[in-house]
Design an enzyme around this catalytic site. Structure first.
Site, short mmCIF file in Angstrom:
data_model
loop_
_atom_site.label_atom_id
_atom_site.label_comp_id
_atom_site.label_asym_id
_atom_site.label_seq_id
_atom_site.Cartn_x
_atom_site.Cartn_y
_atom_site.Cartn_z
N LYS A 89 46.30 -14.64 -27.01
CA LYS A 89 46.39 -14.88 -26.18
C LYS A 89 46.56 -13.38 -25.75
O LYS A 89 46.22 -12.50 -26.62
CB LYS A 89 48.63 -14.23 -25.53
CG LYS A 89 48.62 -14.55 -24.45
CD LYS A 89 50.03 -14.74 -24.56
CE LYS A 89 51.21 -14.72 -22.58
NZ LYS A 89 52.04 -14.27 -22.19
N ASN A 98 46.62 -6.73 -22.19
CA ASN A 98 45.71 -5.37 -22.15
C ASN A 98 46.40 -3.94 -22.25
O ASN A 98 48.02 -3.54 -21.49
CB ASN A 98 45.37 -4.63 -20.52
CG ASN A 98 44.44 -4.12 -19.94
OD1 ASN A 98 43.77 -3.43 -20.57
ND2 ASN A 98 44.22 -4.09 -18.90
N ARG A 148 61.67 -4.56 -25.03
CA ARG A 148 61.27 -3.72 -23.79
C ARG A 148 62.48 -2.62 -23.62
O ARG A 148 62.38 -2.17 -22.76
CB ARG A 148 61.77 -4.78 -22.80
CG ARG A 148 59.69 -5.19 -22.81
CD ARG A 148 60.11 -6.71 -21.86
NE ARG A 148 58.75 -7.86 -22.33
CZ ARG A 148 57.72 -7.72 -21.94
NH1 ARG A 148 57.35 -6.68 -20.74
NH2 ARG A 148 56.87 -8.67 -21.86
N ASP A 167 60.47 -3.50 -36.23
CA ASP A 167 61.19 -2.98 -35.26
C ASP A 167 62.34 -2.99 -34.83
O ASP A 167 62.61 -3.04 -34.02
CB ASP A 167 60.67 -2.14 -34.19
CG ASP A 167 59.71 -0.48 -34.56
OD1 ASP A 167 60.06 -0.49 -35.86
OD2 ASP A 167 59.00 0.22 -34.39
N HIS A 206 67.06 0.58 -40.23
CA HIS A 206 66.16 -0.12 -39.40
C HIS A 206 66.03 -1.36 -39.85
O HIS A 206 66.39 -2.51 -39.59
CB HIS A 206 66.41 0.04 -37.80
CG HIS A 206 64.92 0.70 -38.01
ND1 HIS A 206 64.56 2.10 -38.63
CD2 HIS A 206 63.08 0.23 -37.93
CE1 HIS A 206 63.26 2.10 -38.72
NE2 HIS A 206 62.81 1.11 -38.28
N ARG A 217 51.49 13.75 -37.71
CA ARG A 217 52.49 13.88 -38.14
C ARG A 217 54.03 15.39 -37.70
O ARG A 217 54.69 14.88 -36.70
CB ARG A 217 53.26 13.03 -38.97
CG ARG A 217 54.57 12.55 -39.95
CD ARG A 217 54.89 12.07 -41.21
NE ARG A 217 55.91 11.61 -40.89
CZ ARG A 217 57.75 12.35 -41.30
NH1 ARG A 217 57.22 13.42 -41.46
NH2 ARG A 217 58.29 11.66 -41.68
N TYR A 267 59.44 15.11 -31.54
CA TYR A 267 60.76 14.46 -32.05
C TYR A 267 61.79 15.38 -32.38
O TYR A 267 62.61 14.82 -31.67
CB TYR A 267 60.79 14.01 -33.12
CG TYR A 267 59.06 13.10 -33.15
CD1 TYR A 267 58.09 12.56 -31.94
CD2 TYR A 267 58.16 12.18 -34.35
CE1 TYR A 267 57.98 11.20 -31.80
CE2 TYR A 267 57.13 11.56 -34.32
CZ TYR A 267 57.19 11.17 -33.20
OH TYR A 267 55.31 10.17 -32.77
N LYS A 282 31.11 6.95 -52.86
CA LYS A 282 29.64 5.86 -52.39
C LYS A 282 28.90 5.32 -53.19
O LYS A 282 28.30 4.43 -52.90
CB LYS A 282 28.58 6.81 -51.59
CG LYS A 282 26.99 5.59 -50.43
CD LYS A 282 26.16 6.83 -49.78
CE LYS A 282 25.29 5.91 -49.01
NZ LYS A 282 24.89 6.31 -48.32
#
Length: 542
Positions: free
Chosen positions: A61, A64, A90, A152, A189, A320, A328, A475
């Site tokens: 699916k 965009n 949402r 989250d 959380h 940050r 923040y 490298k």
């Protein structure tokens, strides 16, 4: 023997086996030759199916996204997004109260989660394509993407306000009031994200018992996803994780990196938040992706980066800090979030004897995924539109936020003493207020109206230089990685990587007359003078 030497020996053995098989095929006669070809083809198809990350035959699916463009998600991830537990995101603002200061910051946890799932897949695919010896399977790829998608799920109303302010305040109130406290210590959380993910798996299996099996996943993979969401700590000497063996430890650094903080979660929210805030993002995650590589360090596989990308990595950590400093932890954002947290605590029925029915399930909602699913930013409107007497105080606080009747900002200073606690700061501030002799004799200051707040700002690892925890390869020697040397970094980098700010606000009085407003203005001016004297006496600031 080193793991790399074992791999070389194994590859050599495999090469000889294939050569013997080719020789046997060429020497065989028909019809045995055709039968042998069918056997070889079947075996190769099984190998390809396990290790190929080509999902072109799947019904992907397309989403965009304003940050990453058109992104394709696997059907299993789409099934997860189409659940009430995920759709709930949402209705949770990514930046909490910051939206009330930065009007563009209206984005939600939903689109951030899609972005993290996409970047998780990008990083796994680059490692898979560049280092086939890592033996990254389709199952690994799907699990990491699902972890990115679901990391989250456990965020509460206004995101970090809930676990950073509301839950600690609720625990404190329970202790003060002598109420039973069954809230886990240091509840975060991520714990709820795991609980919510379990609930999603349960609901999907109710519709189709084989939903995971159809995509090649089993219970071990579910355990792996939950471990990825919580992140693996590098400090453990013995590998204790059940989802994957130690040789795939690098997969635990993609979604939630506890080793050095470089993970796709940050890559997405840096790009997304900067976009919506209107703040420039100097970090280029697209480039860093290209130079990611797994190297063995102290017997364990870690994701490392090319040495020439050290400045880009530092830009990530600096971004940050910039976001915390400008957005923040913005002085108005912080006080709005404090007010919102206070309103939720006042509305929490679990903090009252008898748990009144006209109050809300807030802190106790963390006990079950079903109750937690109902907890979103919409609680703001729920309280504001309520007529319940027990929610009157909460309503008044939210009304002040809406009408912009916020505490006035008095001043801010950087702390020079690392060891001073908030309690000591508050005591010295109260003493300073009591001692202060106003230049206007009609004004008197009250310390209760002038609360003190402390804000911590850093580059992601407290007072440490985060670059020192990142490994780089060269490298010439891409299989060996080490920390970067000082002479390889810009001399313009800071010597100090964290700071503490002390802020003082003035709690304004409601419903002031014109005369009262004039008095309040005088009081604020005196408070600012008192703050300057306090800073000079305690922090040596001019």
């Amino acid at each position: 023997m080193l793991r790399s030497e074992k791999n070389k020996k194994t590859l050599s053995d495999h090469r000889k086996s294939l050569q013997d098989l080719n020789k046997s095929y060429k020497e065989s006669e028909e019809p045995e030759k055709q039968q042998l070809w069918e056997i070889i083809n079947d075996e190769l198809q099984d190998v390809l199916k396990k290790y190929s990350l080509d999902f072109s035959k799947e019904q992907m699916k397309i989403f965009n996204d304003p940050i990453h463009g058109h992104i394709a998600l696997h059907p299993l991830l789409v099934k997860i997004t189409d659940t009430p537990q995920f759709q709930r995101l949402r209705h949770i603002k990514q930046l909490g109260g910051t939206y009330l200061v930065y009007p563009g910051a209206s984005h939600n946890r939903f689109e951030h989660s899609l972005g993290v799932a996409y970047l998780s897949g990008c990083l796994v695919k680059i490692l898979h394509d560049n280092q086939p010896e890592l033996k990254i399977t389709r199952q690994d790829y799907l699990c990491v993407q699902i972890a990115g998608l679901c990391h989250d799920l456990g965020h509460g109303p206004f995101s970090h306000v809930f676990d950073g302010l509301v839950i600690p305040k609720a625990k404190k109130q329970k202790k003060i009031r002598g109420l039973p406290d069954d809230i886990p210590e240091k509840w975060k959380h991520e714990q709820m994200s795991v609980q919510m993910f379990d609930d999603i798996v349960k609901s999907l299996k109710t519709e189709n018992e084989d939903v995971l099996k159809e995509h090649g996943l089993d219970d071990t993979d579910v355990t792996f996803i939950k471990e990825l969401i919580e992140g693996a700590k590098d400090s453990v000497a013995e590998w204790t994780y059940k989802g994957r063996a130690e040789d795939k430890s690098f997969l635990y650094e993609i979604v939630a990196n506890k080793q050095n903080g470089i993970d796709v979660d940050k890559w997405d929210y840096f790009a997304r938040d900067c976009h919506h805030l209107g703040i420039r993002n100097s970090f280029d995650h697209h480039r860093l992706l290209k130079f990611a590589r797994v190297c063995e360090i102290n017997g364990r596989n870690h994701i490392c980066f090319r040495d020439k990308e050290a400045d880009n990595v530092y830009d990530m950590f600096r971004t940050r800090y910039t976001l915390h400093r400008q957005a923040y932890q913005h002085k108005i954002c912080n006080i709005i979030e404090e007010m919102f947290a206070e309103a939720l605590v006042l509305a929490d029925r679990d903090l009252h004897e008898g748990k009144p029915e006209d109050m809300l399930k807030i802190s106790e909602a963390i006990k079950t995924a079903e109750e937690y699913s109902k907890l979103t930013d919409e609680i703001f409107e729920q309280i504001s539109c309520s007529n319940a007497d027990n929610l009157k105080e909460s309503r008044n606080i939210l009304d002040k936020i809406v009408r912009r009747k916020l505490p006035k900002f008095v001043g801010e200073a950087r702390l020079t003493d690392k060891n001073i606690s908030k309690e000591d700061l508050t005591e010295t501030w109260i003493a300073a207020v009591q001692k202060y002799n106003p230049t206007d004799p009609t004004v008197s200051l009250n310390a209760e109206e002038l609360p003190v707040y402390v804000v911590d700002l850093d580059h992601g690892m407290k007072d440490k230089n985060p670059i020192e925890s990142v490994y780089f390869y060269s490298k010439r020697n891409p299989t060996q990685a080490s920390t970067i040397k000082d002479y390889q970094l810009s001399s313009f980098l800071p010597k100090k990587f964290n700071e503490e700010l002390v802020r003082v606000y003035y709690r304004r009085t409601d419903d002031l007359t014109a005369e009262d407003k004039m008095e309040e203005k005088k009081k604020l001016e005196e408070a600012e003078k008192c703050f300057q004297i306090w800073c000079t006496d305690n922090f040596g600031l001019p």
